[in-house]
Design an enzyme around this catalytic site. Structure first.
Site, PDB file in Angstrom:
ATOM      1  N   LYS A  41     -10.638  -4.722  13.056  1.00  0.00           N
ATOM      2  CA  LYS A  41      -9.544  -5.624  12.671  1.00  0.00           C
ATOM      3  C   LYS A  41      -8.239  -4.828  12.561  1.00  0.00           C
ATOM      4  O   LYS A  41      -8.261  -3.589  12.517  1.00  0.00           O
ATOM      5  CB  LYS A  41      -9.871  -6.299  11.342  1.00  0.00           C
ATOM      6  N   ARG A 137     -13.189 -12.868  -3.494  1.00  0.00           N
ATOM      7  CA  ARG A 137     -12.216 -13.165  -2.438  1.00  0.00           C
ATOM      8  C   ARG A 137     -12.630 -14.436  -1.712  1.00  0.00           C
ATOM      9  O   ARG A 137     -12.061 -15.493  -1.958  1.00  0.00           O
ATOM     10  CB  ARG A 137     -12.153 -11.956  -1.498  1.00  0.00           C
ATOM     11  N   HIS A 167     -19.804  -8.526   0.543  1.00  0.00           N
ATOM     12  CA  HIS A 167     -18.911  -7.356   0.615  1.00  0.00           C
ATOM     13  C   HIS A 167     -18.806  -6.738  -0.768  1.00  0.00           C
ATOM     14  O   HIS A 167     -18.601  -7.442  -1.756  1.00  0.00           O
ATOM     15  CB  HIS A 167     -17.531  -7.823   1.106  1.00  0.00           C
ATOM     16  N   ARG A 223     -21.267  -2.762   8.442  1.00  0.00           N
ATOM     17  CA  ARG A 223     -19.908  -2.953   8.974  1.00  0.00           C
ATOM     18  C   ARG A 223     -19.117  -1.673   8.700  1.00  0.00           C
ATOM     19  O   ARG A 223     -18.719  -1.412   7.576  1.00  0.00           O
ATOM     20  CB  ARG A 223     -19.254  -4.178   8.312  1.00  0.00           C
ATOM     21  N   TYR A 269      21.940   8.998   5.135  1.00  0.00           N
ATOM     22  CA  TYR A 269      22.532   7.924   4.299  1.00  0.00           C
ATOM     23  C   TYR A 269      22.476   8.293   2.829  1.00  0.00           C
ATOM     24  O   TYR A 269      21.466   8.808   2.343  1.00  0.00           O
ATOM     25  CB  TYR A 269      21.765   6.625   4.500  1.00  0.00           C
ATOM     26  N   CYS A 315      15.866   7.376   8.224  1.00  0.00           N
ATOM     27  CA  CYS A 315      16.622   6.264   8.815  1.00  0.00           C
ATOM     28  C   CYS A 315      15.655   5.351   9.577  1.00  0.00           C
ATOM     29  O   CYS A 315      14.450   5.601   9.620  1.00  0.00           O
ATOM     30  CB  CYS A 315      17.668   6.790   9.785  1.00  0.00           C
ATOM     31  N   ASP A 317      15.283   4.969  12.757  1.00  0.00           N
ATOM     32  CA  ASP A 317      14.719   5.528  13.987  1.00  0.00           C
ATOM     33  C   ASP A 317      14.639   7.050  14.004  1.00  0.00           C
ATOM     34  O   ASP A 317      14.139   7.624  14.970  1.00  0.00           O
ATOM     35  CB  ASP A 317      15.595   5.115  15.194  1.00  0.00           C
TER      36      ASP A 317
END
Ligand SMILES: Cc1ncc(COP(=O)(O)O)c(C=O)c1O
Length: 385
Positions: A41, A137, A167, A223, A269, A315, A317
């Site tokens: 997932k 859940r 689970h 799992r 910054y 920043c 990027d």
């Protein structure tokens, strides 16, 4: 073969040999006959769903588990034919899509089944019944709920009940009391199930922590998620080290700019970092839009096999590091992974962020190409842009 479909030097390198190694280590630990469902997932925990799924199946996983029907359909469309289980809730009307693609859905609500009952299926709809033994859940919690669901299931020949599962919430902790409580509840509810359902079904209860620490459980299959990727589910399990693991995820970049600044110059910054002496500052082309979030300011990266701190704000990027000397543009930088003897693990990044290692590969965004390596060679690249 050359791969030219990306134009940046910041990549996530995924070692598919490590995925296979980790599955093989678990296989040795499980009792004979216990199968493995590879949990892929969330884009295989950020590693790249299709490539990881194929590697896991090659290594002997019996099937795949995802959270969403969308994720399952994507795997089918890539030509994957193994069993696939959707572990989360699916909209009732979309059950038809699941049946068409031979994808198994999770069932735990009477009203859901009543809505799905009115649809027509070809082939039959495959279902796994989820029992909530203490995760709180999703799942049925009482014998009465189970009886009502089995009654509906029994009158619809287009439903095929394949498995019953649960689970565990604390299987990775030192204190196993709550885990044992959940196990006991499962056994009780499963006995009730057996009294009300004549056909054989499979059982799967274990995640990574449970399958590695308690491999003797009643599972037909487990799992296997986080540890398939080479990470231990918690510091407790890491210390116990029930099996050996190889991390599959590395995050790499290169220096794109290097300059010497005099004392008193500020970086990025907010000018939150000011040089105290002459300093070599390197710029790395990766930022918070790539998932390398601002809270990672102060973390180290590896250059030339040594640690160098991130200075100033990260920043969108790019970010800057303080170097111990001048390095040429293009010098390799490792953000997660090994350089020589030094390593920055996903666990260390998680500690810095006060979170769990699961979040680290998941947070590296789709803008970062995934480069898949196997036996030391690049075998595929995925650039999602
Ligand atoms: C229902 C279910 N099963 C199995 C897993 C895999 O767990 P892990 O990654 O700890 O192995 C998850 C992960 O969150 C899950 O939600």
């Amino acid at each position: 073969m050359s791969f030219t479909n990306y134009y940046r030097d910041s990549i996530a390198e995924i070692d598919l040999s490590a995925i296979k190694y980790n599955i093989e280590q678990l296989k040795k630990r499980l009792k004979g006959g216990t199968g493995i469902y590879a949990v892929v997932k969330a884009d295989a925990y950020g590693h790249g769903d299709i490539q990881v799924a194929r590697a896991a199946l090659d290594a002997g996983a019996k099937g795949l588990a995802v959270a969403l029907l969308d994720e399952a359909v994507k795997l089918r469309q890539a030509g994957i034919e193994s069993p696939i289980l959707v572990m989360g809730w699916t909209r009732p009307k979309d059950a038809v899509v699941a049946a068409e693609h031979a994808i198994s859905l999770t069932v735990f609500q009477e009203e859901w089944l009543e809505q799905v009952e009115g649809l027509s299926f070809s082939p039959p709809l495959r279902l796994h019944l989820k029992i909530d033994t203490g995760m709180g859940r999703v799942g049925i919690r009482t014998p009465e709920e189970m009886e009502r669901i089995l009654k509906i299931m029994g009158r619809q020949s287009a439903f095929k009940l394949e498995a019953v599962f649960t689970h565990f919430a604390t299987a990775d902790e030192a204190n196993t009391e709550y885990f044992e409580t959940q196990q006991k509840r499962f056994e009780e509810l499963f006995s009730h199930f057996k009294r009300n359902w004549p056909e054989n079904v499979e059982i799967h209860t274990s995640n990574s922590a449970t399958s590695m620490r308690f491999p003797e459980r009643m599972d037909h299959f487990v799992r296997f998620g986080i540890s398939m990727y080479g990470l231990y589910p918690s510091p407790v399990v890491k210390k116990e080290k029930p099996i050996d693991l190889n991390p599959a995820f590395q995050l790499k970049s290169r220096l794109v700019h290097v300059k010497k600044l005099e004392a008193g110059e500020s970086i990025s910054y907010g000018a939150t970092y000011t040089t105290e002496k002459d300093e070599w500052i390197g710029t790395i082309p990766l930022g918070y839009a790539d998932g390398w979030i601002r809270k990672l300011q102060g973390m180290d990266v590896l250059v030339d096999g040594k640690r160098h701190p991130i200075v100033g704000r990260i920043c969108m990027d790019q970010f800057m590091i303080c170097l111990d000397q001048e390095y040429p543009i293009g010098t390799k930088v490792t953000l997660i992974g090994k350089q020589g003897e030094e390593e920055i693990s996903a666990d260390e990044v998680a500690d810095h962020l006060d979170t769990i290692n699961y979040e680290i590969p998941c947070m590296i965004s789709q803008r970062v190409p995934r480069v898949f390596r196997q036996d030391g060679r690049t075998i595929a690249v995925r650039n999602s842009l």
